[in-house]
Design a protein around this motif. Sequence first.
Motif, short mmCIF file in Angstrom:
data_model
loop_
_atom_site.label_atom_id
_atom_site.label_comp_id
_atom_site.label_asym_id
_atom_site.label_seq_id
_atom_site.Cartn_x
_atom_site.Cartn_y
_atom_site.Cartn_z
N MET A 36 0.82 -1.21 0.00
CA MET A 36 0.00 0.00 0.00
C MET A 36 0.86 1.26 0.00
O MET A 36 0.57 2.25 0.66
CB MET A 36 -0.98 0.00 1.18
CG MET A 36 -1.95 -1.17 1.10
SD MET A 36 -3.24 -1.14 2.33
CE MET A 36 -4.16 0.27 1.86
N ASP A 37 1.93 1.22 -0.78
CA ASP A 37 2.82 2.36 -0.96
C ASP A 37 2.61 2.95 -2.34
O ASP A 37 2.21 2.25 -3.28
CB ASP A 37 4.29 1.93 -0.84
CG ASP A 37 4.69 1.61 0.58
OD1 ASP A 37 4.02 2.09 1.51
OD2 ASP A 37 5.69 0.90 0.76
N TYR A 38 2.91 4.20 -2.46
CA TYR A 38 2.91 4.86 -3.75
C TYR A 38 3.91 6.01 -3.70
O TYR A 38 4.33 6.44 -2.63
CB TYR A 38 1.51 5.39 -4.11
CG TYR A 38 0.99 6.43 -3.16
CD1 TYR A 38 1.22 7.78 -3.38
CD2 TYR A 38 0.27 6.06 -2.03
CE1 TYR A 38 0.75 8.74 -2.50
CE2 TYR A 38 -0.20 7.00 -1.16
CZ TYR A 38 0.05 8.35 -1.40
OH TYR A 38 -0.42 9.28 -0.52
N SER A 39 4.30 6.48 -4.84
CA SER A 39 5.19 7.64 -4.89
C SER A 39 4.46 8.77 -5.59
O SER A 39 3.57 8.56 -6.41
CB SER A 39 6.50 7.29 -5.59
OG SER A 39 6.27 7.04 -6.94
N MET A 40 4.87 9.97 -5.23
CA MET A 40 4.21 11.15 -5.76
C MET A 40 5.23 12.26 -5.87
O MET A 40 6.07 12.46 -4.99
CB MET A 40 3.08 11.55 -4.80
CG MET A 40 2.27 12.72 -5.24
SD MET A 40 0.78 12.97 -4.25
CE MET A 40 1.41 13.17 -2.62
N ASP A 41 5.20 13.00 -6.98
CA ASP A 41 6.03 14.18 -7.19
C ASP A 41 5.07 15.37 -7.11
O ASP A 41 4.11 15.45 -7.88
CB ASP A 41 6.70 14.10 -8.56
CG ASP A 41 7.66 15.25 -8.81
OD1 ASP A 41 7.85 16.09 -7.92
OD2 ASP A 41 8.22 15.31 -9.93
N CYS A 42 5.31 16.27 -6.15
CA CYS A 42 4.33 17.34 -5.93
C CYS A 42 5.01 18.63 -5.46
O CYS A 42 6.17 18.63 -5.07
CB CYS A 42 3.30 16.92 -4.89
SG CYS A 42 3.98 16.68 -3.24
N TYR A 43 4.25 19.69 -5.55
CA TYR A 43 4.63 20.97 -4.94
C TYR A 43 3.75 21.14 -3.70
O TYR A 43 2.53 21.07 -3.78
CB TYR A 43 4.39 22.14 -5.89
CG TYR A 43 5.40 22.21 -7.01
CD1 TYR A 43 6.66 22.74 -6.78
CD2 TYR A 43 5.08 21.75 -8.27
CE1 TYR A 43 7.59 22.80 -7.81
CE2 TYR A 43 6.00 21.81 -9.29
CZ TYR A 43 7.25 22.34 -9.05
OH TYR A 43 8.16 22.40 -10.06
N PHE A 44 4.39 21.36 -2.57
CA PHE A 44 3.67 21.62 -1.33
C PHE A 44 3.83 23.10 -1.02
O PHE A 44 4.94 23.59 -0.85
CB PHE A 44 4.23 20.75 -0.19
CG PHE A 44 3.57 21.00 1.12
CD1 PHE A 44 2.22 20.73 1.28
CD2 PHE A 44 4.27 21.51 2.19
CE1 PHE A 44 1.58 20.96 2.49
CE2 PHE A 44 3.65 21.75 3.40
CZ PHE A 44 2.31 21.47 3.55
N ARG A 45 2.70 23.81 -0.95
CA ARG A 45 2.74 25.26 -0.77
C ARG A 45 1.99 25.66 0.49
O ARG A 45 0.97 25.07 0.83
CB ARG A 45 2.12 25.94 -2.00
CG ARG A 45 2.89 25.56 -3.26
CD ARG A 45 2.34 26.17 -4.48
NE ARG A 45 1.07 25.58 -4.85
CZ ARG A 45 0.59 25.57 -6.08
NH1 ARG A 45 1.25 26.12 -7.05
NH2 ARG A 45 -0.57 25.02 -6.33
N GLN A 46 2.54 26.66 1.17
CA GLN A 46 1.95 27.16 2.41
C GLN A 46 1.88 28.68 2.36
O GLN A 46 2.77 29.33 1.81
CB GLN A 46 2.80 26.74 3.61
CG GLN A 46 2.95 25.24 3.74
CD GLN A 46 3.90 24.87 4.84
OE1 GLN A 46 3.51 24.77 5.98
NE2 GLN A 46 5.15 24.67 4.49
N LEU A 47 0.83 29.23 2.95
CA LEU A 47 0.62 30.68 2.98
C LEU A 47 0.15 31.07 4.37
O LEU A 47 -0.77 30.44 4.91
CB LEU A 47 -0.42 31.06 1.93
CG LEU A 47 -0.73 32.53 1.77
CD1 LEU A 47 0.27 33.14 0.79
CD2 LEU A 47 -2.13 32.71 1.24
N TRP A 48 0.78 32.07 4.97
CA TRP A 48 0.36 32.57 6.28
C TRP A 48 0.72 34.04 6.38
O TRP A 48 1.44 34.57 5.55
CB TRP A 48 1.00 31.76 7.41
CG TRP A 48 2.48 31.91 7.53
CD1 TRP A 48 3.15 32.81 8.32
CD2 TRP A 48 3.49 31.16 6.85
NE1 TRP A 48 4.52 32.66 8.16
CE2 TRP A 48 4.74 31.65 7.27
CE3 TRP A 48 3.46 30.12 5.93
CZ2 TRP A 48 5.95 31.14 6.80
CZ3 TRP A 48 4.65 29.62 5.46
CH2 TRP A 48 5.87 30.11 5.89
N VAL A 49 0.21 34.69 7.41
CA VAL A 49 0.47 36.12 7.62
C VAL A 49 1.34 36.28 8.86
O VAL A 49 1.01 35.76 9.93
CB VAL A 49 -0.84 36.92 7.77
CG1 VAL A 49 -0.53 38.39 8.07
CG2 VAL A 49 -1.69 36.81 6.53
#
Length: 152
Positions: A76-89
């Motif tokens: 139950m494994d998989y691989s993923m190529d992604c952009y992780f983005r965060q926004l805060w003040v």
Amino acid sequence: MVIYLKRSGFSWILHAFSTLSFALSKPTNEENISLQLDNLLHGYDRRLRPGFGEEPVVIKTDILVRSMGPVNERSMDYSMDCYFRQLWVDKRLALNVSTQNISLNIKVLDRLWYPDTVFLNGGRSFVHMIPMPNKFFRINKDGTVFYSQRSV
């Protein structure tokens, strides 16, 4: 440096030197921004979250999946190529500049507070480093911080 002047050209050369010294002493927009950043970070404590003692910090996140797979049904494994983005003040980072936002070198993060995000039940992950770390960091003039990183 020694300058020999004739009387007829004296006032012109003085005017040229005063114009040159004014041009050299007038800070550029980049110098103003760098100076403001240095002033902002002078009393900045990265150990304290924005608005410490007040409301919790709201961190908006988003994941852009570039690719996914293969999926291993047995483990139950998989691989993923992604952009992780965060926004805060972080109002401590509000700038008095004419530009809407400033993109900064990722090394500035060593001096700033940022969320310590954890993915529960995550196996292995790493930040994409080829040919260099794929990270992006921007501060808006109102103190909104945008942080993006490519993860695999």
